[in-house]
Write a protein that holds these residues in place. Sequence first.
Motif, short mmCIF file in Angstrom:
data_model
loop_
_atom_site.label_atom_id
_atom_site.label_comp_id
_atom_site.label_asym_id
_atom_site.label_seq_id
_atom_site.Cartn_x
_atom_site.Cartn_y
_atom_site.Cartn_z
N TYR A 212 0.95 -1.32 -0.36
CA TYR A 212 -0.27 0.00 0.15
C TYR A 212 0.47 1.19 0.07
CZ TYR A 212 -3.55 -3.11 1.73
OH TYR A 212 -4.53 -4.68 1.37
N SER A 213 2.09 1.23 -0.63
CA SER A 213 3.14 2.55 -0.69
C SER A 213 3.40 2.58 -1.90
CB SER A 213 4.36 1.92 0.52
OG SER A 213 4.88 1.44 -0.44
N THR A 214 3.68 3.86 -2.69
CA THR A 214 4.73 3.81 -3.69
C THR A 214 5.82 3.63 -4.64
OG1 THR A 214 4.81 5.92 -2.94
CG2 THR A 214 3.03 6.32 -3.75
N SER A 215 6.48 2.52 -3.33
CA SER A 215 7.90 2.11 -3.09
C SER A 215 8.48 1.40 -3.99
CB SER A 215 8.45 1.22 -1.75
OG SER A 215 9.32 0.79 -2.04
N ASN A 216 9.20 1.31 -4.76
CA ASN A 216 10.01 0.66 -6.34
C ASN A 216 9.68 -1.03 -6.14
OD1 ASN A 216 8.87 2.61 -7.81
ND2 ASN A 216 11.04 3.61 -8.19
N LEU A 217 9.86 -1.03 -4.66
CA LEU A 217 10.28 -2.59 -3.99
C LEU A 217 8.94 -3.18 -3.85
CD1 LEU A 217 13.24 -1.47 -1.40
CD2 LEU A 217 13.10 -2.51 -3.87
N GLN A 218 7.94 -2.66 -3.93
CA GLN A 218 7.09 -3.21 -4.15
C GLN A 218 6.07 -3.17 -5.19
OE1 GLN A 218 5.69 -4.47 -0.81
NE2 GLN A 218 8.03 -4.16 -0.49
N ASP A 219 6.88 -3.33 -6.24
CA ASP A 219 6.14 -3.52 -7.59
C ASP A 219 6.74 -4.64 -8.08
OD1 ASP A 219 4.83 -1.09 -7.18
OD2 ASP A 219 5.40 0.13 -8.18
N LYS A 220 5.88 -5.20 -8.74
CA LYS A 220 6.50 -7.09 -9.18
C LYS A 220 5.69 -7.21 -10.39
CE LYS A 220 8.14 -8.40 -4.38
NZ LYS A 220 8.13 -9.33 -3.35
N GLU A 221 6.67 -8.27 -11.06
CA GLU A 221 6.62 -8.98 -12.20
C GLU A 221 5.99 -10.27 -12.48
OE1 GLU A 221 7.56 -7.10 -15.60
OE2 GLU A 221 6.37 -4.90 -15.55
N TYR A 222 5.44 -11.42 -12.58
CA TYR A 222 5.57 -12.84 -12.58
C TYR A 222 5.87 -12.99 -14.51
CZ TYR A 222 6.26 -13.63 -7.94
OH TYR A 222 6.46 -13.34 -6.58
N VAL A 223 5.60 -13.97 -14.74
CA VAL A 223 6.17 -14.47 -16.21
C VAL A 223 6.52 -16.09 -16.00
CG1 VAL A 223 6.49 -14.73 -18.38
CG2 VAL A 223 6.23 -12.26 -17.37
N GLY A 224 4.96 -16.50 -16.82
CA GLY A 224 4.71 -17.87 -16.50
C GLY A 224 4.47 -18.92 -17.85
N LEU A 225 4.93 -20.12 -18.12
CA LEU A 225 4.52 -21.01 -19.48
C LEU A 225 4.61 -22.01 -18.46
CD1 LEU A 225 4.92 -20.40 -21.96
CD2 LEU A 225 6.89 -21.42 -22.01
N SER A 226 3.20 -23.05 -19.14
CA SER A 226 2.85 -24.80 -18.66
C SER A 226 2.57 -25.35 -19.80
CB SER A 226 1.96 -24.39 -17.86
OG SER A 226 0.42 -24.28 -17.96
N LEU A 227 2.94 -26.53 -19.59
CA LEU A 227 2.65 -27.40 -20.36
C LEU A 227 2.46 -28.45 -20.46
CD1 LEU A 227 3.07 -28.25 -23.78
CD2 LEU A 227 5.23 -29.47 -23.06
N SER A 228 1.11 -29.02 -20.07
CA SER A 228 0.77 -29.96 -20.18
C SER A 228 0.08 -31.32 -20.76
CB SER A 228 -0.89 -29.86 -19.57
OG SER A 228 -1.21 -29.41 -20.09
N PHE A 229 0.11 -32.33 -21.03
CA PHE A 229 -0.81 -33.54 -22.30
C PHE A 229 -1.46 -34.21 -21.53
CE2 PHE A 229 4.21 -32.60 -22.68
CZ PHE A 229 3.44 -32.04 -23.84
#
Length: 231
Positions: A212-229
Amino acid sequence: VTISSDAMGTLKFHGEGGDSAQNAVGDTAAGNIWDNFDTAATVLKESTGGDNMINYTLPTLVDGVALAASYTPAGANDESSNAYSVVYTGIEGLTASYGHGSSDSQSVGAGGTATNADTTSMKVSYVYGSVTLAYSDHEHDSNTDTSDQDAKSMKISYTVSDAISVSYATEELDSNAAVGNQDAEYSKIVGSYTSGGMTVSANYQEADNIDYSTSNLQDKEYVGLSLSFAF
């Protein structure tokens, strides 16, 4: 321990780790994106569940309507907690739910003012052809103002073809305990492709102002990839 019958419904006793009736319908429309970022700063506040809880699912009284209730004894707290929920599916493509529950976290003899709260969850989703729209509103109101929390969420899903589908979802959490007075914001984009028994899925998730602050340390990004059979 579970006892059930078609005429009497289902009575379940949770010795440990049960969800209240409100908790059972309390997920956001986006599916709790906040929970993917491994932080205690942003947690969706719910009504009391847990150990020694009794959950009762009523028998079908009206087609398309499901009713449930739960009770958690006071234990070391000064009050017991209870909750109920209603889920309606009586119109094709529509699912609507409402849950309300209470909670108490003040131990007997601890002194001061007991922290009593009420939690209300409302959610609706509608499927129209290849498009699914969902929206939820979650409110946690306490007698301690700094414990209040509001959460709003939406999701749109589109089935492009039998093989391709995409979705976009957001969550916004507002807390009175926020020192920086900023809303925590989450978003998620998912795309999937299916060919035969193989499914490839990719997602991108973003979080801003986690504490709940504007600190850059509190901004995150995730990227995910999955493969199923499927065989």
